[in-house]
Design a protein around this motif. Structure first.
Motif, PDB file in Angstrom:
ATOM      1  N   UNK A   1       0.788  -1.231   0.000  1.00 17.84           N
ATOM      2  CA  UNK A   1       0.000   0.000   0.000  1.00 17.84           C
ATOM      3  C   UNK A   1       0.826   1.291   0.000  1.00 17.84           C
ATOM      4  N   UNK A   2       1.944   1.365   0.719  1.00 19.63           N
ATOM      5  CA  UNK A   2       2.707   2.624   0.660  1.00 19.63           C
ATOM      6  C   UNK A   2       3.158   2.987  -0.759  1.00 19.63           C
ATOM      7  N   UNK A   3       3.533   1.994  -1.564  1.00 22.80           N
ATOM      8  CA  UNK A   3       3.933   2.277  -2.941  1.00 22.80           C
ATOM      9  C   UNK A   3       2.743   2.784  -3.747  1.00 22.80           C
ATOM     10  N   UNK A   4       1.609   2.117  -3.597  1.00 22.59           N
ATOM     11  CA  UNK A   4       0.407   2.506  -4.343  1.00 22.59           C
ATOM     12  C   UNK A   4      -0.052   3.892  -3.911  1.00 22.59           C
ATOM     13  N   UNK A   5      -0.096   4.128  -2.605  1.00 25.56           N
ATOM     14  CA  UNK A   5      -0.551   5.423  -2.095  1.00 25.56           C
ATOM     15  C   UNK A   5       0.350   6.563  -2.556  1.00 25.56           C
ATOM     16  N   UNK A   6       1.659   6.348  -2.529  1.00 26.91           N
ATOM     17  CA  UNK A   6       2.590   7.395  -2.955  1.00 26.91           C
ATOM     18  C   UNK A   6       2.412   7.701  -4.439  1.00 26.91           C
ATOM     19  N   UNK A   7       2.242   6.666  -5.242  1.00 27.47           N
ATOM     20  CA  UNK A   7       2.039   6.875  -6.681  1.00 27.47           C
ATOM     21  C   UNK A   7       0.737   7.623  -6.930  1.00 27.47           C
ATOM     22  N   UNK A   8      -0.309   7.224  -6.247  1.00 19.34           N
ATOM     23  CA  UNK A   8      -1.605   7.888  -6.433  1.00 19.34           C
ATOM     24  C   UNK A   8      -1.559   9.351  -5.986  1.00 19.34           C
ATOM     25  N   UNK A   9      -0.897   9.626  -4.854  1.00 17.34           N
ATOM     26  CA  UNK A   9      -0.767  11.016  -4.383  1.00 17.34           C
ATOM     27  C   UNK A   9      -0.014  11.867  -5.397  1.00 17.34           C
TER      28      UNK A   9
ATOM     29  N   UNK B   1       0.275   9.707 -10.704  1.00 14.10           N
ATOM     30  CA  UNK B   1       0.812   8.919 -11.808  1.00 14.10           C
ATOM     31  C   UNK B   1       0.120   7.562 -11.922  1.00 14.10           C
ATOM     32  N   UNK B   2       0.023   7.079 -13.148  1.00  7.46           N
ATOM     33  CA  UNK B   2      -0.390   5.695 -13.374  1.00  7.46           C
ATOM     34  C   UNK B   2       0.871   4.824 -13.332  1.00  7.46           C
ATOM     35  N   UNK B   3       0.691   3.533 -13.264  1.00 13.09           N
ATOM     36  CA  UNK B   3       1.844   2.633 -13.317  1.00 13.09           C
ATOM     37  C   UNK B   3       2.619   2.840 -14.611  1.00 13.09           C
TER      38      UNK B   3
ATOM     39  N   UNK C   1      16.775   2.438  -7.161  1.00 11.63           N
ATOM     40  CA  UNK C   1      15.457   2.745  -7.704  1.00 11.63           C
ATOM     41  C   UNK C   1      14.560   3.350  -6.626  1.00 11.63           C
ATOM     42  N   UNK C   2      14.747   2.968  -5.373  1.00 12.93           N
ATOM     43  CA  UNK C   2      13.975   3.573  -4.287  1.00 12.93           C
ATOM     44  C   UNK C   2      14.217   5.077  -4.230  1.00 12.93           C
ATOM     45  N   UNK C   3      15.459   5.481  -4.440  1.00  7.16           N
ATOM     46  CA  UNK C   3      15.793   6.909  -4.440  1.00  7.16           C
ATOM     47  C   UNK C   3      15.048   7.609  -5.573  1.00  7.16           C
ATOM     48  N   UNK C   4      15.057   7.018  -6.753  1.00  5.71           N
ATOM     49  CA  UNK C   4      14.372   7.613  -7.903  1.00  5.71           C
ATOM     50  C   UNK C   4      12.865   7.683  -7.674  1.00  5.71           C
ATOM     51  N   UNK C   5      12.295   6.623  -7.085  1.00  3.80           N
ATOM     52  CA  UNK C   5      10.860   6.621  -6.794  1.00  3.80           C
ATOM     53  C   UNK C   5      10.499   7.698  -5.784  1.00  3.80           C
ATOM     54  N   UNK C   6      11.289   7.802  -4.723  1.00  2.00           N
ATOM     55  CA  UNK C   6      11.019   8.823  -3.704  1.00  2.00           C
ATOM     56  C   UNK C   6      11.087  10.218  -4.317  1.00  2.00           C
ATOM     57  N   UNK C   7      12.067  10.444  -5.179  1.00  2.00           N
ATOM     58  CA  UNK C   7      12.173  11.744  -5.855  1.00  2.00           C
ATOM     59  C   UNK C   7      10.962  11.981  -6.750  1.00  2.00           C
ATOM     60  N   UNK C   8      10.574  10.974  -7.518  1.00  2.00           N
ATOM     61  CA  UNK C   8       9.442  11.101  -8.426  1.00  2.00           C
ATOM     62  C   UNK C   8       8.143  11.362  -7.669  1.00  2.00           C
TER      63      UNK C   8
END
Length: 69
Positions: free
Chosen positions: A3-11, A14-16, A44-51
């Motif tokens: 859920x944290x990955x999904x919630x962060x993307x939704x906030x 972005x779509x997958x 990749x975690x760093x890139x995701x957090x930045x994105x």
């Protein structure tokens, strides 16, 4: 589900597919992270957090109280 990955993307709005294109990866990788079948590498975690404009701790589901221990 991770859920944290999904919630962060939704906030971030972005779509997958959006995430995959921005990071130059397959959409299936994003889906695997969000279903918990796999986790991204540290780089990749760093890139995701930045994105997503969040912290790696938030992506990993760690709360502020867990960070202060």
């Amino acid at each position: 589900m991770n859920e944290p990955f999904v919630n962060a993307r939704n906030r971030a709005g972005y779509s997958q597919d959006d995430v995959a294109r921005k990071l130059g990866i397959d959409q299936s990788s994003v889906a695997y992270w969000e279903t918990g079948k796999n986790l991204p590498r540290a780089s990749m975690l760093v890139k995701l957090a930045d994105l997503y404009c969040c912290t790696i701790d938030e992506l990993m589901g760690r709360s502020a109280s867990q960070n202060s221990a």
